[in-house]
Design a protein around this motif. Structure first.
Motif, mmCIF file in Angstrom:
data_model
loop_
_atom_site.group_PDB
_atom_site.id
_atom_site.type_symbol
_atom_site.label_atom_id
_atom_site.label_comp_id
_atom_site.label_asym_id
_atom_site.label_seq_id
_atom_site.Cartn_x
_atom_site.Cartn_y
_atom_site.Cartn_z
ATOM 1 N N SER A 1 0.873 -1.052 0.016
ATOM 2 C CA SER A 1 -0.008 -0.096 0.009
ATOM 3 C C SER A 1 0.833 1.345 -0.044
ATOM 4 O O SER A 1 1.879 1.050 0.472
ATOM 5 N N GLN A 2 0.418 2.315 -0.545
ATOM 6 C CA GLN A 2 0.989 3.608 -0.489
ATOM 7 C C GLN A 2 1.464 4.302 0.887
ATOM 8 O O GLN A 2 2.407 4.532 1.014
ATOM 9 N N GLN A 3 0.449 3.851 1.802
ATOM 10 C CA GLN A 3 0.689 4.143 3.089
ATOM 11 C C GLN A 3 2.018 3.672 3.953
ATOM 12 O O GLN A 3 2.705 4.212 4.456
ATOM 13 N N GLU A 4 1.970 2.270 3.606
ATOM 14 C CA GLU A 4 2.981 1.462 4.194
ATOM 15 C C GLU A 4 4.249 2.108 3.356
ATOM 16 O O GLU A 4 5.374 2.095 4.221
ATOM 17 N N ALA A 5 4.330 2.088 2.046
ATOM 18 C CA ALA A 5 5.572 2.721 1.454
ATOM 19 C C ALA A 5 6.019 4.034 2.028
ATOM 20 O O ALA A 5 6.990 4.231 2.402
ATOM 21 N N ARG A 6 5.004 4.774 2.076
ATOM 22 C CA ARG A 6 5.385 6.216 2.640
ATOM 23 C C ARG A 6 5.742 6.290 4.036
ATOM 24 O O ARG A 6 6.760 6.852 4.567
ATOM 25 N N ALA A 7 5.185 5.268 4.862
ATOM 26 C CA ALA A 7 5.831 5.173 6.208
ATOM 27 C C ALA A 7 7.245 4.905 6.434
ATOM 28 O O ALA A 7 7.900 5.233 7.188
ATOM 29 N N LEU A 8 7.352 3.630 5.456
ATOM 30 C CA LEU A 8 8.757 3.100 5.538
ATOM 31 C C LEU A 8 9.827 4.198 5.124
ATOM 32 O O LEU A 8 10.913 4.304 5.853
ATOM 33 N N VAL A 9 9.561 4.951 4.100
ATOM 34 C CA VAL A 9 10.648 5.964 3.704
ATOM 35 C C VAL A 9 10.800 6.974 4.592
ATOM 36 O O VAL A 9 11.808 7.438 4.743
#
Ligand code: ATP
Length: 415
Positions: A232-240
């Motif tokens: 998900s975009q949310q997960e990817a954003r949180a990781l970066v």
């Protein structure tokens, strides 16, 4: 269709790409497009027009990577071997397709030209493949799905390849890929070399395989790119963001942009925000500093002008520098850097003035080593100078001097 990590390899075909006169630019463009889809390119290969060599290369890529993109060598001549070689690697037949032949004939008819017999070769396709239309050339592309893998054959000319990829490959790829979203962060950093930067931040990014961290270096400009791919975009954003925040803490105000802006734009942004102005006085950079600052659109909002004062006479005449001072200390000295900055500020009535004087080489100046540079920074409060020493050729020294001057003022304004 693709179950595991959707990685790709690109094989560029063409003997001309192995010469110094032709560059494989297709793979750079394709990589950019693939990355947007969450696909990483894990290998690239350039192979001449040799059927067996190409077949071997594709066979071996097929054993390790699920997405293979082969570009070039789809033309009608004897040395265009891509179709045959990939068929060989996939152990599939080549079949004549009347519909493709009709399309090619139709294209020639529309151009009012007879179709040469050899163009019929382009109507042969790998069994089981889907043909990808090529409105900008004769060779159709081919899309092949094979046991959880995808192989694409695309024409070499960029004006044929690009529309084919965006119009016909991207939607198919998206449908074949697991749900993936990409989030990126890009830091541009000044005032630290690549190896020092890497030593500083690698303990952080080495702990993560996702996001992928890349450090790109050019003289005076190091970039750190983080890219996360997640369901998900949310997960990817949180990781970066998680990794990005740690990198930011370590690099502090050495980071000058987070959106790809160059240093001169970051400096300009700060000046505009504060309603302040800048001027420059340059010697060894020969106008480079002014050039960089004015390369930003709208820089007239904050840049008042510059003095290109190469000789002592011109330093004295344009900036009012005392001839005795020049004689006593020579032009490459701290007192002269101070006087240049003060003179430029006074004459332009700017908030700040930067000055640069130094030896860019290749010959040293009367015992002063190549790469010795003095920078000056004048403001209403003070006039300061800094001595810096750069190594490298003339171009590099001049560029680093301009960058270091801009970064000095930028960091001052950040405080
Ligand atoms: P055509 O039907 O036009 O013959 P093709 O698929 O056979 O297409 P090539 O003959 O391999 O393509 O290449 C045609 C031209 O396309 C090359 O001369 C070159 O200018 C350009 N080209 C080929 N491969 C690349 C590449 N990887 N990057 C950039 N340009 C390329």
């Amino acid at each position: 269709l693709i179950a595991g990590t959707p990685d790709a390899e690109i094989v560029a075909v063409g003997s001309e790409l192995l010469t110094p006169s032709r560059l494989d630019t297709n793979s750079l463009w394709i990589t950019d497009r693939l990355n947007l889809l969450g696909v990483e390119v894990v290998g690239k290969l350039i192979i001449g027009d040799d059927r067996n060599r190409l077949a071997a290369a594709v066979s071996s890529a097929l054993t390790r990577t699920p997405i293979i993109i082969v570009t070039g060598g789809l033309g009608p001549t004897e040395d265009d071997v891509t179709r045959d070689a990939v068929a060989q690697a996939l152990k599939r037949r080549i079949e004549f397709r009347q519909d493709l032949c009709d399309q090619i004939a139709d294209r020639f008819a529309r151009m009012n030209r007879p179709m040469a017999e050899i163009n019929k070769r382009q109507a042969w396709a790998i069994a089981g493949s889907a043909a990808l239309p090529n409105p900008n050339g004769t060779a159709p592309g081919l899309w092949i799905e094979d046991a959880g893998r995808i192989v694409m054959l695309l024409p070499g000319p960029p004006r044929e390849l690009k529309p084919m990829f965006t119009d016909h490959c991207e939607a198919r790829l998206r449908a074949a890929l697991p749900e993936l979203h990409i989030a990126t962060v890009q830091f541009r950093v000044a005032g630290i070399g690549e190896s020092d930067l890497d030593a500083l931040i690698s303990p952080v990014y080495m702990q993560y395989t996702n996001p992928v961290t890349t450090v790109l270096a050019a003289p005076g400009d190091v970039q750190v790119h983080l890219r996360a791919r997640c369901a998900s975009q949310q997960e990817a954003r949180a990781l970066v963001n998680e990794v990005g925040a740690q990198v930011e803490t370590l690099l502090g105000d050495r980071i000058y942009s987070r959106n790809g802006d160059p240093l001169e734009a970051a400096l300009g942004h700060l000046l505009r925000e504060r309603g302040e102005t800048l001027s420059v006085a340059e010697s060894c950079t020969g106008g480079l500093l002014g050039e960089r600052i004015t390369s930003v659109a709208g820089s007239s909002d904050y840049f008042r002008g510059g003095f290109l004062t190469y000789t002592n006479e011109i330093k004295a005449a344009l900036l009012g520098i005392d001839r005795d001072l020049l004689a006593k200390h020579t032009a490459v000295s701290e007192p002269v850097a101070l006087a240049m900055a003060a003179g430029a500020r006074e004459r332009t009535k700017s908030t700040y003035a930067l000055s640069v004087t130094g030896y860019a080489g290749p010959d040293d100046g009367q015992g002063v080593p190549v790469g010795q540079v003095f920078l000056g920074l004048a403001s209403a409060q003070s006039v300061q100078a800094r001595e810096v020493r750069f190594i490298g050729d003339r171009e590099r020294i001049r560029s680093l001097a301009a960058i270091t001057a801009m970064d000095w003022l930028r960091r001052r304004l950040m405080r």
